[in-house]
Design a protein around this motif. Structure first.
Motif, mmCIF file in Angstrom:
data_model
loop_
_atom_site.group_PDB
_atom_site.id
_atom_site.type_symbol
_atom_site.label_atom_id
_atom_site.label_comp_id
_atom_site.label_asym_id
_atom_site.label_seq_id
_atom_site.Cartn_x
_atom_site.Cartn_y
_atom_site.Cartn_z
ATOM 1 N N ASP A 174 0.961 -1.319 -0.010
ATOM 2 C CA ASP A 174 0.061 -0.094 -0.138
ATOM 3 C C ASP A 174 1.003 1.098 -0.095
ATOM 4 N N ASN A 175 0.574 2.155 -1.190
ATOM 5 C CA ASN A 175 1.609 3.266 -0.984
ATOM 6 C C ASN A 175 0.968 4.371 -0.907
ATOM 7 N N VAL A 176 1.106 5.033 0.488
ATOM 8 C CA VAL A 176 0.552 6.250 1.058
ATOM 9 C C VAL A 176 1.422 7.432 0.476
ATOM 10 N N HIS A 177 0.841 8.216 -0.254
ATOM 11 C CA HIS A 177 1.466 9.452 -0.771
ATOM 12 C C HIS A 177 0.569 10.628 -0.982
ATOM 13 N N LEU A 183 -3.689 12.874 1.616
ATOM 14 C CA LEU A 183 -3.047 11.923 1.758
ATOM 15 C C LEU A 183 -3.761 10.758 1.059
ATOM 16 N N VAL A 184 -3.177 9.927 0.023
ATOM 17 C CA VAL A 184 -3.854 8.921 -0.655
ATOM 18 C C VAL A 184 -3.196 7.547 -0.632
ATOM 19 N N ALA A 185 -4.173 6.540 -0.144
ATOM 20 C CA ALA A 185 -3.536 5.109 -0.350
ATOM 21 C C ALA A 185 -3.709 4.375 -1.456
ATOM 22 N N THR A 186 -2.592 3.833 -2.388
ATOM 23 C CA THR A 186 -3.151 3.012 -3.508
ATOM 24 C C THR A 186 -2.380 1.834 -3.236
ATOM 25 N N ALA A 187 -3.178 0.711 -3.468
ATOM 26 C CA ALA A 187 -2.403 -0.770 -3.173
ATOM 27 C C ALA A 187 -1.757 -0.937 -4.553
ATOM 28 N N SER A 188 -1.075 -2.225 -4.392
ATOM 29 C CA SER A 188 -0.471 -2.771 -5.700
ATOM 30 C C SER A 188 -1.414 -3.104 -6.787
ATOM 31 N N GLY A 189 -1.388 -2.868 -8.007
ATOM 32 C CA GLY A 189 -2.301 -3.304 -9.190
ATOM 33 C C GLY A 189 -3.586 -2.420 -9.343
ATOM 34 N N GLN A 190 -3.449 -1.208 -8.318
ATOM 35 C CA GLN A 190 -4.638 -0.317 -8.652
ATOM 36 C C GLN A 190 -4.218 1.001 -9.411
ATOM 37 N N THR A 191 -5.172 1.701 -10.044
ATOM 38 C CA THR A 191 -4.675 2.707 -10.760
ATOM 39 C C THR A 191 -4.992 3.866 -9.956
ATOM 40 N N SER A 192 -6.137 3.781 -9.156
ATOM 41 C CA SER A 192 -6.436 5.147 -8.353
ATOM 42 C C SER A 192 -6.509 4.395 -6.901
ATOM 43 N N ARG A 195 -8.638 8.394 -0.438
ATOM 44 C CA ARG A 195 -8.251 9.572 0.199
ATOM 45 C C ARG A 195 -8.428 9.064 1.539
ATOM 46 N N LEU A 196 -7.312 9.364 2.341
ATOM 47 C CA LEU A 196 -7.459 9.133 3.762
ATOM 48 C C LEU A 196 -7.941 10.265 4.412
ATOM 49 N N VAL A 197 -9.100 10.218 5.012
ATOM 50 C CA VAL A 197 -9.600 11.380 5.945
ATOM 51 C C VAL A 197 -9.471 11.260 7.160
ATOM 52 N N PRO A 198 -8.694 12.140 7.868
ATOM 53 C CA PRO A 198 -8.275 12.297 9.250
ATOM 54 C C PRO A 198 -9.519 12.030 10.090
ATOM 55 N N VAL A 199 -9.536 11.336 11.156
ATOM 56 C CA VAL A 199 -10.555 11.236 12.159
ATOM 57 C C VAL A 199 -9.848 11.523 13.613
ATOM 58 N N SER A 200 -8.499 11.037 13.494
ATOM 59 C CA SER A 200 -8.001 11.519 14.996
ATOM 60 C C SER A 200 -6.466 11.784 14.481
ATOM 61 N N VAL A 201 -5.600 11.679 15.593
ATOM 62 C CA VAL A 201 -4.116 12.205 15.042
ATOM 63 C C VAL A 201 -3.491 11.005 14.502
ATOM 64 N N SER A 205 -9.924 7.378 7.632
ATOM 65 C CA SER A 205 -11.098 6.521 7.204
ATOM 66 C C SER A 205 -10.930 6.978 5.718
ATOM 67 N N PRO A 206 -10.612 5.711 5.029
ATOM 68 C CA PRO A 206 -10.604 5.658 3.498
ATOM 69 C C PRO A 206 -11.809 6.156 2.710
ATOM 70 N N ASP A 207 -11.657 7.204 1.980
ATOM 71 C CA ASP A 207 -12.587 8.140 1.392
ATOM 72 C C ASP A 207 -13.626 8.388 2.335
ATOM 73 N N GLY A 208 -13.520 8.321 3.510
ATOM 74 C CA GLY A 208 -14.341 9.084 4.563
ATOM 75 C C GLY A 208 -15.568 7.982 4.902
ATOM 76 N N ILE A 209 -15.512 6.979 4.381
ATOM 77 C CA ILE A 209 -16.514 5.801 4.748
ATOM 78 C C ILE A 209 -15.793 4.442 4.631
ATOM 79 N N GLY A 210 -15.936 3.640 5.738
ATOM 80 C CA GLY A 210 -15.447 2.319 5.592
ATOM 81 C C GLY A 210 -14.392 2.251 6.791
ATOM 82 N N ALA A 211 -13.968 1.168 6.858
ATOM 83 C CA ALA A 211 -12.983 0.488 8.176
ATOM 84 C C ALA A 211 -11.726 1.506 8.253
ATOM 85 N N VAL A 212 -11.581 1.845 9.435
ATOM 86 C CA VAL A 212 -10.649 2.900 9.810
ATOM 87 C C VAL A 212 -9.220 2.317 9.792
#
Length: 242
Positions: A174-177, A183-192, A195-201, A205-212
């Protein structure tokens, strides 16, 4: 003149037909709402006796949080103890097919939390069968309804320590860049990426919805990995690569 009159009469007939259908659908939805509301009230009170007549002997109830299947006896057993949760039917649509009603609705659970409360929302599907003896619930399925998170304010200096490559599994990273100022996390083989939405320090939350995703630090304060927990119980730990 006679043709115009026929057209007017035809239009009136269609309007009456549509009105009748609409009234019938409202009545079906009201019946479904009434049964479900009565069932939830009984469950909340711990009144398994009242709940018993509302569910069929061959009931299948799918629990939304873990996918477990409950039978009538198991549901009544759980309903025999009063529950602190308050159930709310937010919206409901229903259609009748013969003697069967299929209701699609949103349920909001209100849980007490000290002097306040927190809520959990579900999408539910209920199958109800009508008979001369009354209506009964025969199938019920719940699934989580995700909602957008509340983001906290951060600046680039707060987020820079999380930039890096994190190994989820062999050959899968997972490439966090930075991307467009986020901040965006893009995993191997994915083209997009997400977006990592900050909920604490340290949590995002990926794209603001989902597993933290929660980043972990060592004793020196350096980010060394992240942990991501999913609603189905899976926990992924990704180690930061040098």
């Amino acid at each position: 003149m006679r043709l115009v009159t026929k057209r007017v009469l035809a239009s009136i007939g269609l309007a009456i037909t549509y009105s009748s259908v609409a009234r019938a659908q409202v009545a079906v939805a009201d019946d479904a709402r009434r049964l479900l509301s009565t069932l939830y009230t009984a469950i909340g009170r711990g009144d398994s006796t009242s709940a018993r007549s509302l569910v069929a002997d061959d009931l299948i109830w799918v629990v939304g949080s873990n996918g477990a299947i409950m039978s009538k006896s198991q549901l009544l057993g759980a309903a025999s103890v009063p529950s602190p949760v308050r159930f709310e039917i937010v919206s409901l649509r229903a259609h009748q097919y013969g003697t069967t009603i299929v209701a699609d609705y949103v349920r909001r659970d209100h849980w007490p939390l000290g002097t306040s409360e927190f809520t959990v929302s579900w999408r539910a599907l209920a199958v109800i069968v009508r008979s001369s003896g009354g209506s009964q619930l025969v199938r019920h399925t719940l699934s989580w309804l995700a909602r957008p998170v509340n983001a906290i304010a951060t600046d680039s200096s707060d987020l820079q320590p999380f930039v890096g490559r994190y190994q989820i599994a062999s050959g899968y990273v997972d490439n966090v860049h930075w991307e467009a100022g986020h901040l965006v996390a893009t995993a191997s083989g994915q083209t997009s990426g997400a977006r990592l939405v900050p909920v604490s320090v340290n949590a995002f939350s990926p794209d603001g919805i989902g597993a933290v995703i929660t980043f972990e630090r060592d004793a020196a304060g350096r980010v060394v990995d992240y942990v991501q927990a999913y609603p189905d119980g899976r926990v992924i730990r990704a180690t930061r690569l040098p």
